[in-house]
Design a protein around this motif. Structure first.
Motif, PDB file in Angstrom:
ATOM      1  N   MET A  75     -14.946  57.057  41.531  1.00  0.00           N
ATOM      2  CA  MET A  75     -13.845  58.008  41.399  1.00  0.00           C
ATOM      3  C   MET A  75     -12.831  57.647  40.328  1.00  0.00           C
ATOM      4  SD  MET A  75     -11.703  57.202  44.851  1.00  0.00           S
ATOM      5  CE  MET A  75     -10.173  57.969  44.336  1.00  0.00           C
ATOM      6  N   LYS A  76     -12.901  56.449  39.761  1.00  0.00           N
ATOM      7  CA  LYS A  76     -11.956  56.160  38.686  1.00  0.00           C
ATOM      8  C   LYS A  76     -12.189  57.082  37.488  1.00  0.00           C
ATOM      9  CE  LYS A  76     -14.190  52.321  36.143  1.00  0.00           C
ATOM     10  NZ  LYS A  76     -15.524  52.198  36.760  1.00  0.00           N
ATOM     11  N   ASN A  78     -12.477  60.315  37.580  1.00  0.00           N
ATOM     12  CA  ASN A  78     -11.531  61.425  37.782  1.00  0.00           C
ATOM     13  C   ASN A  78     -11.173  61.434  39.267  1.00  0.00           C
ATOM     14  OD1 ASN A  78     -10.248  63.913  38.346  1.00  0.00           O
ATOM     15  ND2 ASN A  78     -11.154  64.799  36.492  1.00  0.00           N
ATOM     16  N   SER A  79      -9.956  61.004  39.570  1.00  0.00           N
ATOM     17  CA  SER A  79      -9.601  60.781  40.974  1.00  0.00           C
ATOM     18  C   SER A  79      -8.687  61.864  41.531  1.00  0.00           C
ATOM     19  CB  SER A  79      -8.968  59.400  41.123  1.00  0.00           C
ATOM     20  OG  SER A  79      -7.918  59.252  40.197  1.00  0.00           O
ATOM     21  N   SER A  80      -8.617  63.013  40.862  1.00  0.00           N
ATOM     22  CA  SER A  80      -7.774  64.096  41.369  1.00  0.00           C
ATOM     23  C   SER A  80      -8.328  64.581  42.707  1.00  0.00           C
ATOM     24  CB  SER A  80      -7.739  65.237  40.357  1.00  0.00           C
ATOM     25  OG  SER A  80      -7.182  64.770  39.140  1.00  0.00           O
ATOM     26  N   GLU A 101      -6.994  54.166  45.552  1.00  0.00           N
ATOM     27  CA  GLU A 101      -8.142  55.071  45.529  1.00  0.00           C
ATOM     28  C   GLU A 101      -8.657  55.334  46.945  1.00  0.00           C
ATOM     29  OE1 GLU A 101      -9.989  54.853  41.031  1.00  0.00           O
ATOM     30  OE2 GLU A 101     -11.145  53.896  42.627  1.00  0.00           O
ATOM     31  N   ARG A 104      -6.630  58.021  48.392  1.00  0.00           N
ATOM     32  CA  ARG A 104      -7.039  59.318  47.841  1.00  0.00           C
ATOM     33  C   ARG A 104      -8.303  59.852  48.523  1.00  0.00           C
ATOM     34  NH1 ARG A 104      -5.052  61.587  43.279  1.00  0.00           N
ATOM     35  NH2 ARG A 104      -3.322  60.453  42.395  1.00  0.00           N
ATOM     36  N   TYR A 391     -12.463  60.036  32.704  1.00  0.00           N
ATOM     37  CA  TYR A 391     -11.642  59.047  32.013  1.00  0.00           C
ATOM     38  C   TYR A 391     -10.624  59.692  31.089  1.00  0.00           C
ATOM     39  CZ  TYR A 391     -15.242  56.077  33.980  1.00  0.00           C
ATOM     40  OH  TYR A 391     -16.092  55.462  34.862  1.00  0.00           O
ATOM     41  N   SER A 394      -7.561  60.688  34.724  1.00  0.00           N
ATOM     42  CA  SER A 394      -7.400  59.484  35.544  1.00  0.00           C
ATOM     43  C   SER A 394      -6.793  58.334  34.747  1.00  0.00           C
ATOM     44  CB  SER A 394      -8.737  59.063  36.163  1.00  0.00           C
ATOM     45  OG  SER A 394      -9.707  58.805  35.168  1.00  0.00           O
ATOM     46  N   ARG A 404       2.393  64.565  32.943  1.00  0.00           N
ATOM     47  CA  ARG A 404       0.944  64.756  32.968  1.00  0.00           C
ATOM     48  C   ARG A 404       0.605  66.242  33.099  1.00  0.00           C
ATOM     49  NH1 ARG A 404      -0.428  60.059  37.006  1.00  0.00           N
ATOM     50  NH2 ARG A 404       1.728  60.619  37.513  1.00  0.00           N
TER      51      ARG A 404
END
Ligand SMILES: *Cc1c(COP(=O)(O)O)cnc(C)c1O
Length: 435
Positions: A75-76, A78-80, A101, A104, A391, A394, A404
């Protein structure tokens, strides 16, 4: 530099983006015109296709059909929360690298039992948090970490499920900053030390040894490094099991590349058909498999929409200054990465075309998004930066006190706001003036 005249031609096909295409002059994601999203939500704006994510996941699922396998989205990339939700609902587990994380994953409805925790620097409090939540496995990266994890687990009267990340010393043939399985990397334990460290892990009463893992790098576009790494890892599995430790699972990490710029990575199902034949041939086909793909699940599901603020001709270079910057799209500044850049709308009538460096407003010469791009642009045009699903958000920062960007998830003709644009007030919320 000399501009040349061109007529608006037929749209180029978009590299790697199955759900983004020109319909007439207008760029569309699934059933939605991207320029209308830019108009309604402002720019810079990240837009993701749910169908693209699910189709990328489906390639892995096809590859693993009939196998005991667990896909853990790294998930790093894209951790939305809205992105995590798509994968959680599709049955994915998650590969996490921090306690944040894990928070999340749980907030997005993911199951703790399907979480694996990677990373070289887990803190005691992150270990406690993950043990409390009941995660599936800790991917441990050093002997010192094994000792600390055992201690923390014992203090909670628990046994931590562990896998040891081994370093297969295989060259993934990718950018040095994203290659992780070579001897000089900070990740994993060496092949030579693995047997001894497994024995040590087995002797610690706060641990339960359940697996082995590796992860050799990122944006890998060849099959060979995976096959080599698998051979190296299976040699170890045989050795470890001969030594009396039974491993329940083998985790082959992530790293499969995407098409940014005429890259031709193997398709996930094709890659895994080959890898599984090797696994079968070596007699390990019945073991539970885990993988940790990140970029290949989300990278080409996302685009970043941006507006051209100024066109600045120069003696040596022309600059196309856009409202997205290195704080939104950090990959070019970090590793000279390439993102394709295309117009949201092909202009009606002839336009002047020139070669530009596409740059953001941030006060750094490293703030470029694309170099030497041939574009027919003028101020007010909207562009899409492609392959922006992984990437980017995130890794986004607030450098230059830039908020952001907002994020949208497109699902057919439906659009969901999954992140509101960040205001300056929100950025300053945790700061205090000195009394
Ligand atoms: C980053 C990472 C991944 C995912 O890599 P991708 O190239 O995005 O697929 C998987 N496993 C570990 C341990 C990682 O650090």
């Amino acid at each position: 530099m000399t501009p040349q005249h061109v007529s608006p031609g037929a749209a180029a096909t978009l590299p790697g983006h199955p759900f983004v295409a020109y319909h007439g002059a207008a760029l569309q994601m699934e059933d939605v015109a991207l320029s209308s999203l830019a108009a309604q939500h402002g720019t810079p704006l990240f837009v993701y296709s749910k169908a693209a994510m699910l189709s990328a996941l489906a390639a892995y699922q096809r590859g693993f059909a009939g196998r005991d396998a667990q896909i853990c989205y790294a998930m790093k990339a894209n951790s939305s929360l809205g992105v995590l939700q798509v994968f959680a609902q599709a049955g994915c587990g998650f590969d996490i690298v921090s306690g944040g994380e894990l928070d999340r994953v749980l907030a997005a409805g993911g199951q703790a039992s399907k979480v694996i925790f990677s990373g070289v620097g887990k803190t005691r409090s992150e270990m406690r948090q993950a043990l409390q939540a009941g995660i599936g496995c800790f991917n441990v990266e050093s002997e010192a970490e094994l000792n600390v994890l055992s201690e923390v687990a014992l203090s909670m009267s628990l046994r931590a499920p562990v896998s040891i990340r081994v370093n297969p010393n295989v060259d993934p043939k990718t950018h040095p900053y994203i290659s992780t399985g070579l001897k000089g990397n900070k990740f994993g334990v060496s092949h030579e030390d693995a047997l001894r460290i497994y024995r040590h892990a087995g002797s610690l009463s706060g641990l339960r040894v359940v697996g082995i893992d590796c992860h050799i790098g990122s944006q890998i576009t060849e099959t060979e490094p995976y096959l080599d790494a698998m051979d190296r890892v299976l040699d170890l599995v045989a050795g470890i099991e001969a030594d009396g430790t039974v491993l329940e699972h083998i985790d082959f990490g992530g790293g499969l590349g995407i098409n940014y710029n005429s890259d031709t990575p193997p398709a996930a199902d094709v890659l895994w058909t080959q890898l599984l034949s090797k696994l079968d041939a070596r007699g390990f086909g019945k073991k539970k498999l885990m993988i940790e793909p990140g970029r290949s699940l989300v990278g080409n599901a996302g685009v970043c929409l941006t507006e051209v603020l100024y066109v600045k001709p120069g003696e040596q270079k022309n600059f196309c200054i856009i409202d997205a910057a290195m704080n939104d799209l950090p990959r070019p500044a970090m590793y000279q990465a390439f993102h394709a850049i295309v117009p949201l709308q092909h202009a009606a009538g002839a336009r002047t075309q020139a070669v530009y460096d596409v740059v953001g407003p941030v006060c750094e010469s490293g703030d470029w998004i694309g170099r030497d791009r041939t574009l027919a642009v003028q101020a007010g045009d909207q562009l899409a930066v492609l392959s922006a699903g992984a990437y980017c958000m995130s890794m986004a920062s607030n450098y230059n006190t830039r908020g952001r960007a907002a994020e949208l998830l497109v699902d057919g003709s439906t659009v969901h706001v999954i992140r509101e644009r960040e205001s300056a007030a929100e950025q300053m919320r945790h700061e205090r003036l000195v009394p």
